[in-house]
Design an enzyme around this catalytic site. Structure first.
Site, PDB file in Angstrom:
ATOM      1  N   ASP A   1      -2.050 -10.700  -0.095  1.00 37.93           N
ATOM      2  CA  ASP A   1      -2.511  -9.533  -0.691  1.00 37.93           C
ATOM      3  C   ASP A   1      -4.352  -9.712  -0.682  1.00 37.93           C
ATOM      4  O   ASP A   1      -5.024  -9.121   0.162  1.00 37.93           O
ATOM      5  CB  ASP A   1      -2.012  -9.380  -2.134  1.00 37.93           C
ATOM      6  CG  ASP A   1      -2.260  -8.072  -2.676  1.00 37.93           C
ATOM      7  OD1 ASP A   1      -2.605  -7.081  -2.085  1.00 37.93           O
ATOM      8  OD2 ASP A   1      -1.853  -7.662  -3.787  1.00 37.93           O
ATOM      9  N   ASP A   2      -4.916 -10.366  -1.881  1.00 33.32           N
ATOM     10  CA  ASP A   2      -6.300 -10.498  -2.100  1.00 33.32           C
ATOM     11  C   ASP A   2      -6.374 -12.100  -2.074  1.00 33.32           C
ATOM     12  O   ASP A   2      -6.842 -12.411  -3.200  1.00 33.32           O
ATOM     13  CB  ASP A   2      -6.796  -9.633  -3.112  1.00 33.32           C
ATOM     14  CG  ASP A   2      -6.629  -8.393  -3.142  1.00 33.32           C
ATOM     15  OD1 ASP A   2      -7.179  -7.644  -2.260  1.00 33.32           O
ATOM     16  OD2 ASP A   2      -5.413  -7.656  -3.464  1.00 33.32           O
TER      17      ASP A   2
ATOM     18  N   HIS B   1      -5.651  -7.297   2.124  1.00 36.57           N
ATOM     19  CA  HIS B   1      -6.827  -6.399   2.109  1.00 36.57           C
ATOM     20  C   HIS B   1      -8.028  -7.060   2.506  1.00 36.57           C
ATOM     21  O   HIS B   1      -8.404  -8.249   1.977  1.00 36.57           O
ATOM     22  CB  HIS B   1      -7.043  -5.984   0.644  1.00 36.57           C
ATOM     23  CG  HIS B   1      -5.706  -5.160   0.048  1.00 36.57           C
ATOM     24  ND1 HIS B   1      -5.839  -3.851   0.368  1.00 36.57           N
ATOM     25  CD2 HIS B   1      -4.651  -5.588  -0.260  1.00 36.57           C
ATOM     26  CE1 HIS B   1      -4.760  -3.617  -0.256  1.00 36.57           C
ATOM     27  NE2 HIS B   1      -3.904  -4.728  -0.696  1.00 36.57           N
TER      28      HIS B   1
ATOM     29  N   GLU C   1       4.449  -1.548  -7.421  1.00 35.04           N
ATOM     30  CA  GLU C   1       3.757  -2.699  -7.848  1.00 35.04           C
ATOM     31  C   GLU C   1       3.695  -2.619  -9.509  1.00 35.04           C
ATOM     32  O   GLU C   1       4.216  -3.377 -10.199  1.00 35.04           O
ATOM     33  CB  GLU C   1       2.566  -2.908  -7.267  1.00 35.04           C
ATOM     34  CG  GLU C   1       1.778  -4.054  -7.692  1.00 35.04           C
ATOM     35  CD  GLU C   1       0.016  -4.058  -7.100  1.00 35.04           C
ATOM     36  OE1 GLU C   1      -0.330  -2.993  -6.942  1.00 35.04           O
ATOM     37  OE2 GLU C   1      -0.482  -5.129  -7.032  1.00 35.04           O
TER      38      GLU C   1
ATOM     39  N   HIS D   1       0.256  -7.991   4.513  1.00 37.52           N
ATOM     40  CA  HIS D   1      -0.401  -7.232   3.341  1.00 37.52           C
ATOM     41  C   HIS D   1      -1.286  -8.211   3.053  1.00 37.52           C
ATOM     42  O   HIS D   1      -1.453  -9.166   2.348  1.00 37.52           O
ATOM     43  CB  HIS D   1       0.810  -7.332   2.545  1.00 37.52           C
ATOM     44  CG  HIS D   1       0.253  -6.545   1.093  1.00 37.52           C
ATOM     45  ND1 HIS D   1       1.368  -5.841   0.052  1.00 37.52           N
ATOM     46  CD2 HIS D   1      -0.784  -6.138   0.585  1.00 37.52           C
ATOM     47  CE1 HIS D   1       0.584  -5.340  -0.753  1.00 37.52           C
ATOM     48  NE2 HIS D   1      -0.755  -5.534  -0.632  1.00 37.52           N
TER      49      HIS D   1
ATOM     50  N   HIS E   1       1.272   1.223  -0.706  1.00 41.75           N
ATOM     51  CA  HIS E   1       1.539   0.329  -2.049  1.00 41.75           C
ATOM     52  C   HIS E   1       2.528   1.246  -2.578  1.00 41.75           C
ATOM     53  O   HIS E   1       2.167   2.166  -3.166  1.00 41.75           O
ATOM     54  CB  HIS E   1       0.406  -0.063  -2.523  1.00 41.75           C
ATOM     55  CG  HIS E   1      -0.281  -0.927  -2.100  1.00 41.75           C
ATOM     56  ND1 HIS E   1      -0.858  -1.045  -0.678  1.00 41.75           N
ATOM     57  CD2 HIS E   1      -0.866  -2.304  -2.400  1.00 41.75           C
ATOM     58  CE1 HIS E   1      -1.556  -2.068  -0.414  1.00 41.75           C
ATOM     59  NE2 HIS E   1      -1.568  -2.792  -1.572  1.00 41.75           N
TER      60      HIS E   1
HETATM   61  N1  HPA Z   1      -2.724  -3.150  -5.258  1.00 41.98           N
HETATM   62  C1  HPA Z   1      -3.293  -1.878  -5.109  1.00 41.98           C
HETATM   63  N2  HPA Z   1      -4.542  -1.763  -4.622  1.00 41.98           N
HETATM   64  C2  HPA Z   1      -5.066  -2.880  -4.240  1.00 41.98           C
HETATM   65  C3  HPA Z   1      -4.328  -4.092  -4.052  1.00 41.98           C
HETATM   66  C4  HPA Z   1      -3.279  -4.097  -4.753  1.00 41.98           C
HETATM   67  O1  HPA Z   1      -2.500  -5.205  -4.744  1.00 41.98           O
HETATM   68  N3  HPA Z   1      -5.287  -4.897  -3.524  1.00 41.98           N
HETATM   69  C5  HPA Z   1      -6.445  -4.521  -3.246  1.00 41.98           C
HETATM   70  N4  HPA Z   1      -6.324  -3.019  -3.406  1.00 41.98           N
HETATM   71 ZN    ZN Z   2      -2.253  -4.870  -1.604  1.00 43.16          ZN
END
Ligand code: HPA
Ligand code: ZN
Length: 351
Positions: A291-292, A32, A213, A30, A210
Site C-alpha cells: 500500500d504505502d 501507491h 477498506e 497495490h 479501493h
Molecule cells: N486507501 C485510500 N486511499 C489511499 C490509500 C489507501 O489505503 N493509500 C493511498 N491513498
Molecule cells: Zn491503497
C-alpha cells in the site's frame, strides 16, 4: 540514476519463514508510488525545490506517523507529496521504490499514482507520468522488473475533476494500463464515478477500485456492478456479506490486501485479528501488498512476514499468496506461468 544496483537477498541458508518469503518471487499489485516517499527523500526533495515542510526533521516527521483512521494518514500523505515538483523528483521517487522492490524479489509491480494530487498544485500531468515512466523503463532494463501503471482518481474530489484527468491521460494511453479509485472512502461511493469509469473502460483502461477498506460491503458490490472493476483493492469489509463473498469466490475477483496498512489505519485492531487467513480459507483470491510502505512500516516482504507470523501461515499458504500475486496481475499468460513456475521451484528447493 544510481549506478549501484542492489543484490537480491539470498536466503538459502536459513529455513525460517522470513527467508522463505524473501526467496519467493512476488508481484505487488497495490502500491501507491506517493506512499513510497521515505522521510529522508522527502526532506532532500523539499530542500532541492525550496519547499518548507511542516516538520523540522526526519525524526519529527516519522513520529507523526501514528494514525487513527484513513483520513489522518491521507492528510500527511498529501502534505508529503508536496515535495514532488520536477520530473526528476518523480523519477527519483520511483527508482528508489524499484530498487527496494528488487531487493525483495518483486518481479512485477502494478503501480498506482494520484495525478490530481500534483496537477491540483500546478505540476503538469506530463511531468508526473514521464518521471515515473522513465524509472519503470530503467527498471525493466536494469532490474528485470516488469510493471504497469494505474491512474487513481481521488474520490474526495468530484467526477468533473476526474473526467478532466481522464482527458489528460488519453495522450498517455500506451503508458497507463488502468484506472483506480482511492482517497477518502466514507461518503464517496464508487457510483459517484460511474461516467468517468465508463469512458475509461471504453478507451481500453482496465478498472480497479479501493473498496471495503473503511466503506461498507455495499461499496465493494457497487465497484463490481457500476464501475465493472476486475480487482478490488483492500475488500476487507466484503466479509460482512456472505452473498458477496460467494460472488467474489465464484468470479475469482482478486482482492489486493494490505496487512500492515490495515493495522496502521485501524481497519483491524491487531495483526493477530487480520482476516487474511480467513479469506484464504473462504476461497477468496487474495494477494498481499504494502500500500504505502514508507508510512506503514514495511515493504512487501514485511507484510508477508507479519501475517505469516501472526496468523501461523504455512509454506503452502505463502506459496499460494505468491502464485496469486502473478495470477491476479495483468501480465500475459506466458509471463504468468514462467513466474509461477519459479514460485513452485522455490517450494522445492527451500526446505
Ligand atoms: N486507501 C485510500 N486511499 C489511499 C490509500 C489507501 O489505503 N493509500 C493511498 N491513498
Ligand atoms: Zn491503497
Amino acid at each position: 540514476m544510481s549506478d549501484v544496483l542492489p543484490v537480491p537477498v539470498s536466503s538459502r541458508e536459513s529455513g525460517d519463514s522470513a527467508a522463505f518469503i524473501a526467496a519467493l518471487p512476488k508481484a505487488e499489485l497495490h502500491l501507491h508510488i506517493e506512499g513510497t516517499l521515505e522521510p529522508e527523500l522527502m526532506f532532500a526533495l523539499a530542500e532541492r525545490n525550496g519547499i518548507r515542510l511542516p516538520y523540522s526533521s526526519v525524526e519529527e516527521l516519522r513520529s507523526a506517523y501514528r494514525f487513527s483512521n484513513l483520513q489522518d494518514f491521507l492528510d500527511i500523505y498529501y502534505a508529503g507529496a508536496g515535495a514532488l515538483v520536477e520530473m526528476q523528483d518523480f523519477y527519483d521517487l520511483t527508482w528508489a521504490y524499484l530498487q527496494r522492490a528488487f531487493t525483495q524479489n518483486v518481479r512485477h509491480v502494478e503501480i498506482f499514482f494520484d495525478p490530481q494530487t500534483h496537477t491540483g498544485r500546478g505540476v503538469e500531468f506530463a511531468t508526473v507520468v514521464d518521471g515515473i515512466n522513465r524509472a519503470l523503463v530503467d527498471a525493466e532494463a536494469r532490474l528485470g522488473i516488469n510493471s504497469r501503471l494505474i491512474l487513481c482518481f481521488l474520490r474526495h474530489l468530484d467526477e468533473a475533476d476526474a473526467l478532466e484527468t481522464l482527458d489528460a491521460a488519453m495522450a498517455y494511453r500506451d503508458r497507463i494500463a488502468g484506472v483506480g479509485l482511492d482517497s477518502s472512502e466514507r461518503g464517496n461511493p464508487p457510483g459517484k464515478f460511474r461516467e468517468v469509469f465508463r469512458r475509461a473502460r471504453a478507451a481500453g483502461f482496465v478498472a480497479v477500485a479501493h473498496a471495503g477498506e473503511e466503506g461498507p460491503a455495499e461499496y465493494v458490490r457497487e465497484a463490481l456492478d457500476v464501475l465493472e472493476v476486475v480487482r478490488i483493492d483492500h475488500g476487507n469489509n466484503a466479509l460482512d456479506d456472505a452473498g458477496l463473498v460467494a460472488e467474489l469466490v465464484r468470479r475469482r475477483i482478486p482482492l489486493t490486501v494490505c496487512p500492515l496498512s490495515n493495522v496502521k489505519l485501524r481497519v483491524v485492531d491487531d495483526i493477530r485479528d487480520h482476516p487474511l487467513k480467513r479469506m484464504l480459507n473462504l476461497g477468496l483470491f487474495v494477494t498481499v501488498n504494502s500500500d504505502d510502505p514508507a508510512y506503514f512500516g514495511g515493504y512487501v516482504n514485511e507484510n508477508y512476514i507479519a501475517v505469516a507470523e501472526a496468523l501461523g501461515l504455512s509454506r503452502e499458504d505463502l506459496r499460494q499468496l505468491a502464485r496469486n500475486s502473478f495470477e491476479a496481475s495483468w501480465l500475459d499468460a506466458e509471463a504468468k506461468s514462467a513466474l509461477i513456475a519459479e514460485v513452485d521451484a522455490v517450494m522445492q528447493t527451500e526446505r
